[in-house]
Design a protein around this motif. Structure first.
Motif, PDB file in Angstrom:
ATOM      1  N   ILE A   1      14.201  92.802  -6.159  1.00 47.41           N
ATOM      2  CA  ILE A   1      13.991  92.518  -7.576  1.00 47.41           C
ATOM      3  C   ILE A   1      13.956  93.807  -8.394  1.00 47.41           C
ATOM      4  CG2 ILE A   1      12.403  91.487  -9.253  1.00 47.41           C
ATOM      5  CD1 ILE A   1      11.273  89.854  -6.757  1.00 47.41           C
ATOM      6  N   LEU A   2      13.164  94.772  -7.922  1.00 48.31           N
ATOM      7  CA  LEU A   2      12.880  95.949  -8.735  1.00 48.31           C
ATOM      8  C   LEU A   2      13.969  97.008  -8.654  1.00 48.31           C
ATOM      9  CD1 LEU A   2       9.071  96.007  -8.044  1.00 48.31           C
ATOM     10  CD2 LEU A   2      10.171  95.622 -10.265  1.00 48.31           C
ATOM     11  N   ALA A   3      14.883  96.895  -7.687  1.00 51.02           N
ATOM     12  CA  ALA A   3      16.047  97.789  -7.682  1.00 51.02           C
ATOM     13  C   ALA A   3      16.894  97.598  -8.930  1.00 51.02           C
ATOM     14  CB  ALA A   3      16.893  97.540  -6.433  1.00 51.02           C
ATOM     15  N   TYR A   4      16.727  96.450  -9.573  1.00 49.39           N
ATOM     16  CA  TYR A   4      17.469  96.155 -10.813  1.00 49.39           C
ATOM     17  C   TYR A   4      16.545  96.142 -12.033  1.00 49.39           C
ATOM     18  CZ  TYR A   4      20.779  94.825  -7.261  1.00 49.39           C
ATOM     19  OH  TYR A   4      21.599  94.866  -6.161  1.00 49.39           O
ATOM     20  N   LYS A   5      15.270  96.451 -11.813  1.00 54.39           N
ATOM     21  CA  LYS A   5      14.255  96.309 -12.866  1.00 54.39           C
ATOM     22  C   LYS A   5      14.348  94.929 -13.511  1.00 54.39           C
ATOM     23  CE  LYS A   5      13.248 101.109 -14.040  1.00 54.39           C
ATOM     24  NZ  LYS A   5      13.092 102.112 -15.125  1.00 54.39           N
ATOM     25  N   ALA A   6      14.587  93.930 -12.676  1.00 51.64           N
ATOM     26  CA  ALA A   6      14.614  92.549 -13.169  1.00 51.64           C
ATOM     27  C   ALA A   6      13.209  92.174 -13.627  1.00 51.64           C
ATOM     28  CB  ALA A   6      15.100  91.603 -12.083  1.00 51.64           C
ATOM     29  N   THR A   7      13.133  91.453 -14.710  1.00 50.39           N
ATOM     30  CA  THR A   7      11.831  91.091 -15.270  1.00 50.39           C
ATOM     31  C   THR A   7      11.485  89.624 -15.068  1.00 50.39           C
ATOM     32  OG1 THR A   7      12.897  90.781 -17.424  1.00 50.39           O
ATOM     33  CG2 THR A   7      11.848  92.912 -17.006  1.00 50.39           C
ATOM     34  N   ARG A   8      12.439  88.842 -14.599  1.00 50.25           N
ATOM     35  CA  ARG A   8      12.175  87.423 -14.400  1.00 50.25           C
ATOM     36  C   ARG A   8      12.771  86.988 -13.060  1.00 50.25           C
ATOM     37  NH1 ARG A   8      13.003  83.341 -18.984  1.00 50.25           N
ATOM     38  NH2 ARG A   8      10.819  82.892 -18.588  1.00 50.25           N
ATOM     39  N   VAL A   9      12.023  86.151 -12.345  1.00 46.35           N
ATOM     40  CA  VAL A   9      12.475  85.644 -11.050  1.00 46.35           C
ATOM     41  C   VAL A   9      12.131  84.163 -10.961  1.00 46.35           C
ATOM     42  CG1 VAL A   9      12.223  85.784  -8.543  1.00 46.35           C
ATOM     43  CG2 VAL A   9      12.159  87.873  -9.917  1.00 46.35           C
ATOM     44  N   PRO A  10      13.130  83.295 -10.748  1.00 48.21           N
ATOM     45  CA  PRO A  10      12.821  81.880 -10.527  1.00 48.21           C
ATOM     46  C   PRO A  10      12.168  81.692  -9.166  1.00 48.21           C
ATOM     47  CG  PRO A  10      15.191  82.278 -10.325  1.00 48.21           C
ATOM     48  CD  PRO A  10      14.580  83.566 -10.750  1.00 48.21           C
ATOM     49  N   VAL A  11      11.038  81.025  -9.141  1.00 52.70           N
ATOM     50  CA  VAL A  11      10.314  80.853  -7.881  1.00 52.70           C
ATOM     51  C   VAL A  11       9.836  79.419  -7.726  1.00 52.70           C
ATOM     52  CG1 VAL A  11       9.523  83.230  -7.681  1.00 52.70           C
ATOM     53  CG2 VAL A  11       8.137  81.592  -8.949  1.00 52.70           C
ATOM     54  N   GLY A  12       9.757  78.986  -6.477  1.00 51.44           N
ATOM     55  CA  GLY A  12       9.089  77.739  -6.138  1.00 51.44           C
ATOM     56  C   GLY A  12       7.692  78.045  -5.628  1.00 51.44           C
ATOM     57  N   ASP A  13       6.977  77.018  -5.259  1.00 55.45           N
ATOM     58  CA  ASP A  13       5.592  77.185  -4.820  1.00 55.45           C
ATOM     59  C   ASP A  13       5.469  78.124  -3.625  1.00 55.45           C
ATOM     60  OD1 ASP A  13       4.615  75.537  -6.789  1.00 55.45           O
ATOM     61  OD2 ASP A  13       4.665  73.725  -5.548  1.00 55.45           O
ATOM     62  N   ASP A  14       6.478  78.095  -2.715  1.00 50.33           N
ATOM     63  CA  ASP A  14       6.353  78.881  -1.487  1.00 50.33           C
ATOM     64  C   ASP A  14       6.610  80.368  -1.703  1.00 50.33           C
ATOM     65  OD1 ASP A  14       9.024  78.496  -2.037  1.00 50.33           O
ATOM     66  OD2 ASP A  14       9.628  78.226   0.054  1.00 50.33           O
ATOM     67  N   GLN A  15       7.063  80.765  -2.903  1.00 46.87           N
ATOM     68  CA  GLN A  15       7.346  82.175  -3.145  1.00 46.87           C
ATOM     69  C   GLN A  15       6.415  82.809  -4.182  1.00 46.87           C
ATOM     70  OE1 GLN A  15       9.352  84.225  -1.559  1.00 46.87           O
ATOM     71  NE2 GLN A  15      10.094  82.641  -0.169  1.00 46.87           N
ATOM     72  N   ARG A  16       5.511  82.043  -4.759  1.00 46.56           N
ATOM     73  CA  ARG A  16       4.620  82.600  -5.779  1.00 46.56           C
ATOM     74  C   ARG A  16       3.805  83.773  -5.230  1.00 46.56           C
ATOM     75  NH1 ARG A  16       3.173  79.050 -10.315  1.00 46.56           N
ATOM     76  NH2 ARG A  16       4.350  77.104 -10.174  1.00 46.56           N
ATOM     77  N   GLN A  17       3.305  83.619  -4.013  1.00 44.71           N
ATOM     78  CA  GLN A  17       2.466  84.666  -3.431  1.00 44.71           C
ATOM     79  C   GLN A  17       3.255  85.958  -3.250  1.00 44.71           C
ATOM     80  OE1 GLN A  17       1.076  84.164   0.634  1.00 44.71           O
ATOM     81  NE2 GLN A  17      -0.965  84.896   0.079  1.00 44.71           N
ATOM     82  N   HIS A  18       4.525  85.844  -2.862  1.00 49.26           N
ATOM     83  CA  HIS A  18       5.338  87.036  -2.676  1.00 49.26           C
ATOM     84  C   HIS A  18       5.652  87.712  -4.004  1.00 49.26           C
ATOM     85  CE1 HIS A  18       6.799  85.456   1.466  1.00 49.26           C
ATOM     86  NE2 HIS A  18       5.747  86.247   1.592  1.00 49.26           N
ATOM     87  N   LEU A  19       5.804  86.936  -5.054  1.00 49.10           N
ATOM     88  CA  LEU A  19       6.048  87.536  -6.365  1.00 49.10           C
ATOM     89  C   LEU A  19       4.808  88.284  -6.861  1.00 49.10           C
ATOM     90  CD1 LEU A  19       8.243  87.833  -8.471  1.00 49.10           C
ATOM     91  CD2 LEU A  19       7.345  85.823  -9.636  1.00 49.10           C
ATOM     92  N   GLU A  20       3.650  87.715  -6.612  1.00 47.13           N
ATOM     93  CA  GLU A  20       2.407  88.418  -6.950  1.00 47.13           C
ATOM     94  C   GLU A  20       2.311  89.730  -6.183  1.00 47.13           C
ATOM     95  OE1 GLU A  20      -0.584  85.573  -5.993  1.00 47.13           O
ATOM     96  OE2 GLU A  20      -0.078  84.224  -7.667  1.00 47.13           O
ATOM     97  N   LEU A  21       2.712  89.716  -4.910  1.00 50.88           N
ATOM     98  CA  LEU A  21       2.697  90.932  -4.113  1.00 50.88           C
ATOM     99  C   LEU A  21       3.693  91.950  -4.669  1.00 50.88           C
ATOM    100  CD1 LEU A  21       1.646  92.440  -1.603  1.00 50.88           C
ATOM    101  CD2 LEU A  21       3.547  91.443  -0.333  1.00 50.88           C
ATOM    102  N   ALA A  22       4.865  91.492  -5.102  1.00 51.25           N
ATOM    103  CA  ALA A  22       5.850  92.413  -5.685  1.00 51.25           C
ATOM    104  C   ALA A  22       5.261  93.128  -6.903  1.00 51.25           C
ATOM    105  CB  ALA A  22       7.117  91.650  -6.071  1.00 51.25           C
ATOM    106  N   ASN A  23       4.525  92.397  -7.713  1.00 52.41           N
ATOM    107  CA  ASN A  23       3.878  93.034  -8.864  1.00 52.41           C
ATOM    108  C   ASN A  23       2.801  94.023  -8.421  1.00 52.41           C
ATOM    109  OD1 ASN A  23       5.126  92.183 -11.300  1.00 52.41           O
ATOM    110  ND2 ASN A  23       4.226  90.149 -11.073  1.00 52.41           N
ATOM    111  N   ASP A  24       2.063  93.673  -7.366  1.00 48.27           N
ATOM    112  CA  ASP A  24       1.051  94.603  -6.839  1.00 48.27           C
ATOM    113  C   ASP A  24       1.711  95.892  -6.348  1.00 48.27           C
ATOM    114  OD1 ASP A  24      -0.991  92.817  -7.369  1.00 48.27           O
ATOM    115  OD2 ASP A  24      -1.071  92.025  -5.312  1.00 48.27           O
TER     116      ASP A  24
END
Length: 331
Positions: free
Chosen positions: A134-157
């Motif tokens: 995600i961040l190699a492109y400095k993307a600011t939005r990612v479509p996620v389902g319930d099973d990926q929310r935790q990983h997106l939170e980790l990406a922000n961390d």
């Protein structure tokens, strides 16, 4: 226009749950976002893949995405392993992420189960690579389902810790894009389990390469119960298979479950499955036919992926080079 990144593993044949849960939403997002879509083949090999099968399924997944409406000229579609920026930033993030954070990732626990000591280290650390995707492109939005929310939170961390450690505000905050409410598509053989392209039984799923005859046969064989369809939602309580079929019909026909039951309440499953088959065939059969046409020219698909990778690298390489300079690497 905000930049979106989203990836899908090229393992197995995409099925109806993938289409309704992700692919259909990707097509819609193209209208008002700059979209970067990736076949994440590096993630795929966290579990062993036969090399020839992985190549075949990467092409098949690409063909399904194109047949579904992904525009590789207006946006970017590529396979992850062709862009080295993912691996380079992934290693930096592996050194940023804390073990305690990874230990909290429920998806690793679910996949590894009791046999975790025999799984690859990649399956454990892959959330760091996902953050890099995600961040190699400095993307600011990612479509996620319930099973990926935790990983997106980790990406922000990870992004926040990188920024803190190196005294910068280089990586942006990532926002989750929650797709419009759609059916949670379950197995045709067991309404309590998600439809999955890895299920051993092909009868459990509608694949996006199925023709009309295959779809009709699978739906005729779909597990149901002896009661007719109810006229109200409350009547689906405790009837997982009936709820699943009604949900699929609703999602594909653009109706609510209440509207489906208003039309078909009181029917037995024979007539309802016939109506459902028509709705599913209307969506899947054209995609399947176009997929087969595209797969007849794999050289064209490979060239399109190479072009997508070239354009993706043009975006990611300068960003990752700057991150490497911030870390202290001599370029």
């Amino acid at each position: 226009m905000q930049r979106i990144f989203s990836g899908i593993q090229p393992t197995g044949v995409p099925q109806l749950g993938n289409y309704l849960g992700a692919i259909r939403n990707w097509v819609r997002l193209q209208n008002d976002h700059e979209c970067i879509f990736s076949l994440v083949d590096m993630h795929a090999i966290t579990m062993f893949q036969d090399p020839a099968t992985l190549r075949e399924q990467t092409r098949a997944q690409t063909a399904v995405l194109l047949a579904s409406g992904i525009d590789p000229k207006a946006h970017i579609l590529f396979n992850q392993s062709q862009v080295s920026a993912h691996a380079r930033l992934g290693w930096i993030f592996t050194c940023v992420v804390r073990l305690g954070w990874l230990n909290r990732m429920t998806q690793f626990k679910d996949k590894a189960g009791k046999d975790r000591e025999n799984h690859s280290a990649g399956l454990y650390t892959y959330p760091a690579l996902m953050a890099a995707d995600i961040l190699a492109y400095k993307a600011t939005r990612v479509p996620v389902g319930d099973d990926q929310r935790q990983h997106l939170e980790l990406a922000n961390d990870i992004a926040q810790k990188f920024n803190h450690d190196y005294g910068t505000d280089f990586f942006p905050q990532i926002e989750a894009v929650i797709p419009p409410v759609s059916a949670r598509v379950m197995s045709l053989r067991d309404g309590t389990k998600k439809m999955s392209k890895s299920d051993p039984s092909e009868q459990s799923r509608i694949e996006m390469t199925d023709d009309a005859d295959a779809i009709a046969l699978k739906l005729r064989r779909a597990r149901t119960d002896p009661e007719p369809l109810p006229s109200e939602i409350a009547g689906l309580e405790g009837r997982a298979e009936a709820r699943n079929l009604v949900g699929i019909y609703a999602a594909l026909a653009g109706l609510s479950a209440e509207e489906v039951l208003a039309r078909h309440g009181g029917e037995g499953f024979g007539p309802f499955k016939a109506a459902l088959t028509e709705v599913v065939v209307d969506t899947v059969a054209p995609i399947a036919a176009e997929t087969r046409r595209l797969l007849a020219d794999t050289a064209h698909l490979d060239a399109m992926l190479r072009d997508g990778a070239r354009r993706a690298a043009a975006l990611a390489d300068p960003i990752v080079a700057e991150a490497e300079a911030l870390v202290g690497f001599i370029r």
